[in-house]
Design a protein around this motif. Structure first.
Motif, PDB file in Angstrom:
ATOM      1  N   ASP A 235     -14.118 -13.746  -3.354  1.00  0.00           N
ATOM      2  CA  ASP A 235     -13.608 -14.962  -4.564  1.00  0.00           C
ATOM      3  C   ASP A 235     -12.124 -15.363  -4.492  1.00  0.00           C
ATOM      4  OD1 ASP A 235     -15.189 -12.024  -5.414  1.00  0.00           O
ATOM      5  OD2 ASP A 235     -13.520 -10.551  -5.154  1.00  0.00           O
ATOM      6  N   TYR A 236     -11.210 -15.582  -3.078  1.00  0.00           N
ATOM      7  CA  TYR A 236     -10.341 -15.943  -3.508  1.00  0.00           C
ATOM      8  C   TYR A 236     -10.735 -17.366  -3.512  1.00  0.00           C
ATOM      9  CZ  TYR A 236     -11.020 -15.674   1.581  1.00  0.00           C
ATOM     10  OH  TYR A 236     -12.461 -15.943   3.271  1.00  0.00           O
ATOM     11  N   ARG A 253      -8.433 -26.820   2.664  1.00  0.00           N
ATOM     12  CA  ARG A 253      -7.672 -25.532   3.693  1.00  0.00           C
ATOM     13  C   ARG A 253      -7.788 -24.465   3.161  1.00  0.00           C
ATOM     14  NH1 ARG A 253      -1.550 -25.761   3.831  1.00  0.00           N
ATOM     15  NH2 ARG A 253      -1.218 -24.263   2.052  1.00  0.00           N
ATOM     16  N   TYR A 254      -8.750 -24.028   1.926  1.00  0.00           N
ATOM     17  CA  TYR A 254      -8.675 -22.393   1.418  1.00  0.00           C
ATOM     18  C   TYR A 254      -9.849 -22.260   2.399  1.00  0.00           C
ATOM     19  CZ  TYR A 254      -4.426 -22.944  -2.144  1.00  0.00           C
ATOM     20  OH  TYR A 254      -3.545 -23.260  -2.321  1.00  0.00           O
ATOM     21  N   ALA A 255     -10.842 -22.453   2.556  1.00  0.00           N
ATOM     22  CA  ALA A 255     -12.041 -21.943   2.796  1.00  0.00           C
ATOM     23  C   ALA A 255     -11.737 -22.343   4.646  1.00  0.00           C
ATOM     24  CB  ALA A 255     -13.053 -22.943   2.140  1.00  0.00           C
ATOM     25  N   LYS A 257      -9.414 -22.808   6.539  1.00  0.00           N
ATOM     26  CA  LYS A 257      -8.627 -21.757   7.295  1.00  0.00           C
ATOM     27  C   LYS A 257      -9.414 -20.613   7.219  1.00  0.00           C
ATOM     28  CE  LYS A 257      -3.650 -20.945   8.485  1.00  0.00           C
ATOM     29  NZ  LYS A 257      -2.480 -20.742   7.854  1.00  0.00           N
ATOM     30  N   ASN A 258      -9.755 -19.807   6.719  1.00  0.00           N
ATOM     31  CA  ASN A 258     -10.524 -18.267   6.774  1.00  0.00           C
ATOM     32  C   ASN A 258     -11.436 -18.358   7.364  1.00  0.00           C
ATOM     33  OD1 ASN A 258      -9.116 -16.546   4.732  1.00  0.00           O
ATOM     34  ND2 ASN A 258      -8.719 -18.366   3.768  1.00  0.00           N
ATOM     35  N   VAL A 331      -3.344 -18.327  12.747  1.00  0.00           N
ATOM     36  CA  VAL A 331      -4.367 -18.687  11.840  1.00  0.00           C
ATOM     37  C   VAL A 331      -4.680 -17.270  10.598  1.00  0.00           C
ATOM     38  CG1 VAL A 331      -7.003 -19.112  11.691  1.00  0.00           C
ATOM     39  CG2 VAL A 331      -5.502 -19.885  13.488  1.00  0.00           C
ATOM     40  N   PRO A 333      -2.570 -14.141   9.360  1.00  0.00           N
ATOM     41  CA  PRO A 333      -1.854 -12.978   9.574  1.00  0.00           C
ATOM     42  C   PRO A 333      -2.050 -11.984   9.510  1.00  0.00           C
ATOM     43  CG  PRO A 333      -2.115 -14.149   7.884  1.00  0.00           C
ATOM     44  CD  PRO A 333      -3.138 -14.778   8.205  1.00  0.00           C
ATOM     45  N   LYS A 334      -3.211 -11.236   8.946  1.00  0.00           N
ATOM     46  CA  LYS A 334      -3.439  -9.616  10.014  1.00  0.00           C
ATOM     47  C   LYS A 334      -3.666  -9.131  11.007  1.00  0.00           C
ATOM     48  CE  LYS A 334      -5.980  -9.004   4.884  1.00  0.00           C
ATOM     49  NZ  LYS A 334      -7.619  -8.498   4.808  1.00  0.00           N
TER      50      LYS A 334
END
Lengths: 338, 357
Positions: A235-236, A253-255, A257-258, A331, A333-334
């Motif tokens: 979704d993000y 960047r957005y994808a 890094k995940n 990488v 933060p969780k």
């Protein structure tokens, strides 16, 4: 964080105990007698027996094992049977060559692997995707020693582009500063303005680094593709697109890094594999590193050297995995390390 | 909002120049390996400036596809916009190239999503994510974007925004995340249209009310239009100016919100309203009424009325063709063969019919 690192390091002790035990008995059970190898075929039974006594090989196995453990606990890896030099010193002498090769192989496999993976994922089901995934499959399936020989045959023998082996053109002999030749070459370039050493070091690195990096590259490319494809469905990512973020930024960047988490795991494991792969690559390319040294130690039934080498590689493997786990928390933060 | 105020606003917004967005005869299909899914069929809608239009219908009726057709986020392939026009501020969005549409996204057309839990990027700080939207649309420095982000978080009533910008999404509650999402959607100098795709579905009821209030207030302050996608009739009653009821990719009924709740004319709309829990009904029957049957398979659907198999008033003609528009009122239209056949004001009779069943 410190507590976590300490906990992980203390887990190293049982791991190493297992490694030491397995290595010791595996070598003891393997055929061949170092005394016989050292003295050659024409040695008399008496001289062999004498050497065996000197090396402690005539004692019962459990006594040998106990003595060996006693020494390892005191961080004494013993002396090489073949050269008489301390094993720790031999490792130290051969380490820079392996580090240099492994680092370049890693840089090559990770950058190209992630790039190929991203290209495949963003152009899913295109010919770029099929092409790079097909070559990745071939890459994974290729034995390193065979690939290395093919490289030598094509690029060194036929095309004469790269040297067949070694780390340096022997005419440019110099006293190693760090032992990492690219670094040394760079220092020499800064000091004297002579780029010969640097160029020669890089020239010798190309084929072995690519050969050693091919399997990790293929694995990295495949994991990058699947991980990124999964992230791109999240979704993000839709949120970022609907907010008008540029597509290239969304992906890199957005994808990415995940998507990096599983990639880091795999790359970390690859570093360990590289040390094993280095044994074959270094042997084929006459690369004077830990791998080639270990290969010759095994050939000569040089027990202390083999044991020392494998223990060293095991420690490196565990430490690298620790570093990977710490990178996780950077990488994602969780993940809190505790 | 009282009815007089609404009527005057409606009259003011009736002129064409006040139309912000119009969709004309839009059909969207998905080409899957099982066949062609006809997600949206010949849809017409318009949104006036400053208006909240609600798209209502159950899951899979084409609400979200309609929304994604506006900001061009339908994955193509498998999706394909078969025909139609989407005119936003005088430009047909379907004719724009990727770069032009990307510059509208997040600037003039923003969107908030259903799942605040998964709609924010888990590995970036809230502040960085919102500031990034500012940076994507304005030629400003990072510090300035951060400042604007803090102001925006204040606007959406997030407490202590200076601290919150350093938080990661998982450190915020669901309501706070939805507020952050709304802030992100507003990271633009003059937002034109806010598409809210079930913005409160994942939130608990008290938070829902707060978020709806927030969207309503922001709409008034910034003078933007809202396309509210929901399946919740309660949310519609509270926030919408006009309503479009969709079913299986078709528009079934369109009306201003008062007219719709007073005179629901399509059997499907009546069914939706009947299945709402209410105090009175609870005393009477203690059980909720549900519309019998399930939505038809969008793969095999033809030109018939898609509600035909569940409709209490289905007639042979319903199986043959989709009905034309029937005007109930100036601002109230319905697409139904049964209503078409009836004379004026059929709604009370229909409700009576259903009550007997």
């Amino acid at each position: 964080m410190l507590k976590y690192i300490f906990k992980r390091l203390s887990l190293l002790i049982p791991t190493l105990f297992g490694v030491v035990t397995i290595v010791f008995f595996m070598i003891a059970l393997s055929p061949g007698d170092p005394a016989r190898v050292m003295l050659g075929e024409r040695a008399t039974a008496a001289s062999i027996e004498k050497l065996r006594h000197e090396l402690g090989l005539d004692k019962p196995l459990y006594v040998q094992y106990g003595l060996y453990l006693k020494r390892v606990v005191r961080l004494d890896l013993g002396k090489s049977i073949k050269s008489g030099q301390k094993v720790s010193e031999e490792i130290r002498d051969h380490l820079p060559a392996t580090v240099e090769l492994a680092v370049w192989a890693m840089i090559f496999s990770t950058t190209v692997g992630i790039l190929l993976g991203v290209l495949s994922a963003t152009r899913k089901n295109s010919w770029i995707d099929f092409g790079s995934m097909a070559s990745a499959l071939v890459g994974v399936s290729m034995p390193v020693f065979w690939l290395a020989l093919v490289f030598i045959m094509i690029f060194s023998v036929k095309l004469d582009l790269f040297p067949t082996g070694g780390r340096m053109n022997i005419r440019y002999y110099f006293t190693p500063i760090s032992g990492v030749y690219v670094l040394d070459g760079f220092i020499i370039l800064l000091k004297t303005g002579d780029p010969k050493v640097l160029f020669s070091a890089l020239h010798h690195l190309v084929l072995p680094a690519i050969a050693l990096g091919t399997i990790p590259l293929a694995i990295t490319a495949r994991i990058t593709r699947s991980s990124l494809l999964e992230v791109l469905n999240q979704d993000y990512i839709k949120t970022a697109r609907s907010a008008g973020i540029k597509e290239s930024r969304v992906i890199y960047r957005y994808a990415l890094k995940n998507a990096l988490l599983p990639i880091i795991t795999v790359v970390g494991l690859q570093v360990g594999m590289l040390l094993a792969g280095a044994i074959l690559t270094e042997t084929v390319f006459a690369w004077p590193g830990i791998g080639k040294w270990l290969y010759h130690a095994i050939e000569a039934r040089d027990y202390p050297a083999v044991q020392g080498g494998i223990i060293f590689i095991s420690i490196s493997f565990v430490l690298i995995n620790l570093i990977v786990d710490i990178l996780y928390s950077v990488v994602n933060p969780k993940i809190r390390l505790s | 909002m009282d009815k007089d105020a609404y009527t005057s606003r409606k009259l003011a917004s009736d002129q064409d120049k006040d139309i912000l967005l119009s969709m004309e005869d839009v059909s969207v299909s998905f080409y899957t390996h099982r066949g062609i899914v006809k997600a949206v069929r010949n849809l017409n809608l318009k949104i006036n400036k400053g208006e909240t239009l609600a798209l209502v219908g159950e899951s899979g009726c084409g609400k979200s596809v309609t929304a994604h057709t506006i900001n061009q986020l339908i994955p193509m392939p498998p999706g394909k916009i078969e025909n139609g026009k989407v005119v936003f501020e005088g430009r047909d969005l379907l004719k724009l190239d990727e770069k032009e549409i990307a510059s509208l996204r997040g600037d003039r057309i923003s969107m908030i999503f259903q799942e605040p839990m998964t709609s924010l990027n888990p590995v970036f700080k809230i502040g960085d994510q919102i500031a990034d939207v500012f940076l994507a649309h304005h030629n400003i420095k990072k510090e300035e974007a951060m400042e604007k982000t803090i102001n925006l978080l204040k606007l959406v009533k997030i407490p202590a925004p200076e601290r919150r910008i350093k938080d990661y999404p998982h450190q915020l509650s669901g309501g706070m995340r939805q507020r952050a999402m709304i802030a992100m959607a507003l990271a633009s100098p003059e937002p034109g249209l806010l598409i809210a795709d079930e913005p409160t579905t994942a939130l608990d009821v008290t938070i829902q009310a707060q978020i709806l209030r927030l969207i309503y207030d922001l709409k008034q302050d910034i003078k933007m239009s809202v396309l509210l996608i929901t399946h919740d009739m309660g949310v519609v009653a509270e926030t919408a100016d006009r309503v479009i009821v969709m079913y299986a990719g078709r528009k079934m009924e369109e009306a201003d919100v008062y007219s719709l709740f007073e005179k629901p004319s399509h059997p499907y709309t009546q069914g939706l309203l009947n299945s709402l829990p209410s105090n009175k009904k609870y005393e009477d029957a203690a059980r909720l009424e549900a519309i019998k049957g399930t939505i038809p398979d969008l793969l095999t659907i033809g030109s018939e009325c898609p509600f035909e198999n569940r409709c209490p008033h289905a007639m042979p003609v319903c199986r043959e063709s989709f009905p034309d528009e029937t005007k109930i009122d100036d601002d109230h239209s319905v697409w139904c063969h049964y209503v078409e056949g009836e004379d004026a004001s059929p709604s009370s009779q229909l409700v009576g019919d259903q009550g007997e069943k």
